[in-house]
Design a protein around this motif. Structure first.
Motif, PDB file in Angstrom:
ATOM      1  N   GLY A 110      -4.245 -19.176 -14.850  1.00 33.81           N
ATOM      2  CA  GLY A 110      -3.651 -17.958 -14.305  1.00 33.81           C
ATOM      3  C   GLY A 110      -2.953 -17.141 -15.373  1.00 33.81           C
ATOM      4  N   LEU A 111      -2.267 -17.812 -16.296  1.00 29.32           N
ATOM      5  CA  LEU A 111      -1.581 -17.116 -17.379  1.00 29.32           C
ATOM      6  C   LEU A 111      -2.572 -16.416 -18.294  1.00 29.32           C
ATOM      7  N   VAL A 112      -3.683 -17.084 -18.613  1.00 29.65           N
ATOM      8  CA  VAL A 112      -4.712 -16.482 -19.462  1.00 29.65           C
ATOM      9  C   VAL A 112      -5.284 -15.234 -18.803  1.00 29.65           C
ATOM     10  N   ARG A 113      -5.568 -15.310 -17.496  1.00 29.48           N
ATOM     11  CA  ARG A 113      -6.100 -14.150 -16.786  1.00 29.48           C
ATOM     12  C   ARG A 113      -5.116 -12.993 -16.820  1.00 29.48           C
ATOM     13  N   GLU A 114      -3.828 -13.288 -16.632  1.00 31.16           N
ATOM     14  CA  GLU A 114      -2.811 -12.242 -16.652  1.00 31.16           C
ATOM     15  C   GLU A 114      -2.745 -11.573 -18.017  1.00 31.16           C
ATOM     16  N   ILE A 115      -2.806 -12.366 -19.098  1.00 34.07           N
ATOM     17  CA  ILE A 115      -2.762 -11.803 -20.452  1.00 34.07           C
ATOM     18  C   ILE A 115      -3.976 -10.911 -20.686  1.00 34.07           C
ATOM     19  N   ARG A 116      -5.145 -11.372 -20.246  1.00 33.26           N
ATOM     20  CA  ARG A 116      -6.357 -10.576 -20.413  1.00 33.26           C
ATOM     21  C   ARG A 116      -6.269  -9.249 -19.658  1.00 33.26           C
ATOM     22  N   GLU A 117      -5.748  -9.293 -18.427  1.00 34.74           N
ATOM     23  CA  GLU A 117      -5.611  -8.077 -17.631  1.00 34.74           C
ATOM     24  C   GLU A 117      -4.671  -7.085 -18.305  1.00 34.74           C
ATOM     25  N   ARG A 118      -3.567  -7.590 -18.848  1.00 35.61           N
ATOM     26  CA  ARG A 118      -2.617  -6.698 -19.520  1.00 35.61           C
ATOM     27  C   ARG A 118      -3.235  -6.084 -20.771  1.00 35.61           C
ATOM     28  N   LEU A 119      -4.001  -6.864 -21.531  1.00 33.27           N
ATOM     29  CA  LEU A 119      -4.661  -6.344 -22.721  1.00 33.27           C
ATOM     30  C   LEU A 119      -5.694  -5.290 -22.345  1.00 33.27           C
ATOM     31  N   ASP A 120      -6.422  -5.504 -21.249  1.00 31.99           N
ATOM     32  CA  ASP A 120      -7.421  -4.535 -20.794  1.00 31.99           C
ATOM     33  C   ASP A 120      -6.772  -3.206 -20.433  1.00 31.99           C
ATOM     34  N   ARG A 121      -5.565  -3.269 -19.838  1.00 33.95           N
ATOM     35  CA  ARG A 121      -4.888  -2.021 -19.468  1.00 33.95           C
ATOM     36  C   ARG A 121      -4.289  -1.322 -20.679  1.00 33.95           C
ATOM     37  N   LEU A 122      -3.872  -2.090 -21.665  1.00 28.66           N
ATOM     38  CA  LEU A 122      -3.241  -1.505 -22.842  1.00 28.66           C
ATOM     39  C   LEU A 122      -4.261  -0.918 -23.813  1.00 28.66           C
ATOM     40  N   THR A 158      -1.626   2.527 -14.455  1.00 25.90           N
ATOM     41  CA  THR A 158      -0.780   1.646 -15.266  1.00 25.90           C
ATOM     42  C   THR A 158       0.612   1.515 -14.664  1.00 25.90           C
ATOM     43  N   VAL A 159       1.217   2.646 -14.295  1.00 20.45           N
ATOM     44  CA  VAL A 159       2.558   2.598 -13.712  1.00 20.45           C
ATOM     45  C   VAL A 159       2.537   1.836 -12.398  1.00 20.45           C
ATOM     46  N   ASN A 160       1.530   2.084 -11.573  1.00 21.15           N
ATOM     47  CA  ASN A 160       1.443   1.380 -10.295  1.00 21.15           C
ATOM     48  C   ASN A 160       1.271  -0.121 -10.507  1.00 21.15           C
ATOM     49  N   SER A 161       0.498  -0.496 -11.527  1.00 25.66           N
ATOM     50  CA  SER A 161       0.317  -1.920 -11.822  1.00 25.66           C
ATOM     51  C   SER A 161       1.643  -2.569 -12.206  1.00 25.66           C
ATOM     52  N   LEU A 162       2.444  -1.858 -12.989  1.00 26.04           N
ATOM     53  CA  LEU A 162       3.753  -2.387 -13.380  1.00 26.04           C
ATOM     54  C   LEU A 162       4.661  -2.559 -12.165  1.00 26.04           C
ATOM     55  N   VAL A 163       4.631  -1.581 -11.273  1.00 24.24           N
ATOM     56  CA  VAL A 163       5.455  -1.659 -10.056  1.00 24.24           C
ATOM     57  C   VAL A 163       5.004  -2.824  -9.189  1.00 24.24           C
ATOM     58  N   GLN A 164       3.701  -2.971  -9.023  1.00 23.83           N
ATOM     59  CA  GLN A 164       3.179  -4.060  -8.195  1.00 23.83           C
ATOM     60  C   GLN A 164       3.550  -5.424  -8.784  1.00 23.83           C
ATOM     61  N   ARG A 165       3.469  -5.566 -10.099  1.00 24.83           N
ATOM     62  CA  ARG A 165       3.817  -6.839 -10.724  1.00 24.83           C
ATOM     63  C   ARG A 165       5.308  -7.137 -10.593  1.00 24.83           C
ATOM     64  N   GLU A 199       0.834  -1.205   0.000  1.00 21.56           N
ATOM     65  CA  GLU A 199       0.000   0.000   0.000  1.00 21.56           C
ATOM     66  C   GLU A 199       0.868   1.254   0.000  1.00 21.56           C
ATOM     67  N   LYS A 200       1.971   1.206   0.730  1.00 22.94           N
ATOM     68  CA  LYS A 200       2.862   2.366   0.776  1.00 22.94           C
ATOM     69  C   LYS A 200       3.508   2.626  -0.583  1.00 22.94           C
ATOM     70  N   ILE A 201       3.982   1.566  -1.235  1.00 21.33           N
ATOM     71  CA  ILE A 201       4.628   1.758  -2.532  1.00 21.33           C
ATOM     72  C   ILE A 201       3.601   2.193  -3.566  1.00 21.33           C
ATOM     73  N   ALA A 202       2.359   1.716  -3.441  1.00 22.15           N
ATOM     74  CA  ALA A 202       1.295   2.127  -4.358  1.00 22.15           C
ATOM     75  C   ALA A 202       0.964   3.600  -4.160  1.00 22.15           C
ATOM     76  N   ASN A 203       0.917   4.032  -2.901  1.00 21.05           N
ATOM     77  CA  ASN A 203       0.624   5.433  -2.588  1.00 21.05           C
ATOM     78  C   ASN A 203       1.728   6.329  -3.121  1.00 21.05           C
ATOM     79  N   PHE A 204       2.964   5.917  -2.893  1.00 20.01           N
ATOM     80  CA  PHE A 204       4.121   6.681  -3.372  1.00 20.01           C
ATOM     81  C   PHE A 204       4.105   6.797  -4.902  1.00 20.01           C
ATOM     82  N   THR A 205       3.910   5.666  -5.576  1.00 21.89           N
ATOM     83  CA  THR A 205       3.891   5.649  -7.039  1.00 21.89           C
ATOM     84  C   THR A 205       2.778   6.525  -7.587  1.00 21.89           C
ATOM     85  N   ASP A 206       1.598   6.403  -6.997  1.00 25.91           N
ATOM     86  CA  ASP A 206       0.441   7.172  -7.461  1.00 25.91           C
ATOM     87  C   ASP A 206       0.692   8.677  -7.367  1.00 25.91           C
TER      88      ASP A 206
END
Length: 231
Positions: A215-227, A193-200, A94-101
């Motif tokens: 799990g891999l399919v879900r990850e690919i779908r999530e990345r496509l949704d963000r892009l 988007t930047v926070n998601s990259l940091v979290q990953r 949460e702290k790193i997410a707050n900082f990044t945001d």
């Protein structure tokens, strides 16, 4: 002090803050076009639409603008990190997410201020130069601590904390070099988007999400949704 006096003082403080912000914005644009050394106080006064004597009410020299940039860009970030450090109720993620945001939002909204300060480190007057360098060291230490805490409690994957902290800070700061004026309208998406990259990069993956093809399919779908919104 009466209520009216307090109200008047607060109004005056807000007015000064707005004017100083306008001066900083004008000076930042001029520094970017003409360079710091070639920009005069008269140039800045003309850009703001005030007389040079009126400008002296808010600053005494051109160097004061660089000092203001240090306070607004570096010192404010230190204060934010120290506040996060004092929050035992927030987990490292949460702290790193707050900082990044917050950092990404600042870089999107005021990219010129960071770029000018970054370019002007060698000409900063003392004690602003020393304060700025110390602020950068403190920022790095605080982010390293957050990452080390995350690794220790098992929330982050084992990493070289200093290298990772520099990478996170660099990713966020780099936004100031590619952000466009129109990007302020989609600052939410950019920060997310930047926070998601940091979290990953940091988070220990959830076993269910990381297990096998589903799990891999879900990850690919999530990345496509963000892009997709960025295309």
């Amino acid at each position: 002090m009466s209520t009216a006096e307090k109200s008047g003082k607060a109004t005056g403080s807000r007015r000064r803050e707005l004017i100083v912000g306008e001066v900083l914005d004008a000076a930042t644009e001029l520094f970017a076009v003409k360079g710091y050394e070639a920009t005069s106080l008269q140039d800045i006064a003309d850009a703001v639409g005030v007389s040079r004597p009126a400008l002296y009410h808010y600053l005494s020299s051109k160097e004061d603008l660089l000092v203001m940039l240090v306070e607004g860009v570096s010192q404010s970030l230190v204060a934010m990190l120290e506040e996060l450090h004092a929050r035992p109720d927030l987990a490292p993620a949460e702290k790193i997410a707050n900082f990044t945001d917050q950092l990404v939002r600042e870089r999107v909204r005021y990219p010129g201020r960071f770029r000018i300060l970054d370019r002007s480190e060698t000409v900063l007057p003392e004690p602003a130069r020393t304060d700025h360098l110390e602020a950068k060291r403190r920022i790095l230490r605080e982010v390293v601590t957050i990452i080390e805490d995350g690794v220790r409690v098992g929330q982050f994957v084992p990493v070289d904390a200093r290298t990772t902290a520099l990478s996170v800070i660099g990713m966020c700061n780099w936004v100031a070099w590619w952000a466009r004026p129109e990007d302020t309208a989609r600052v939410e998406s950019i920060a997310e988007t930047v926070n998601s990259l940091v979290q990953r990069m940091l988070r220990v993956p959830d076993e269910q999400e990381a297990d096998g093809a589903p799990g891999l399919v879900r990850e690919i779908r999530e990345r496509l949704d963000r892009l997709e919104p960025l295309l």
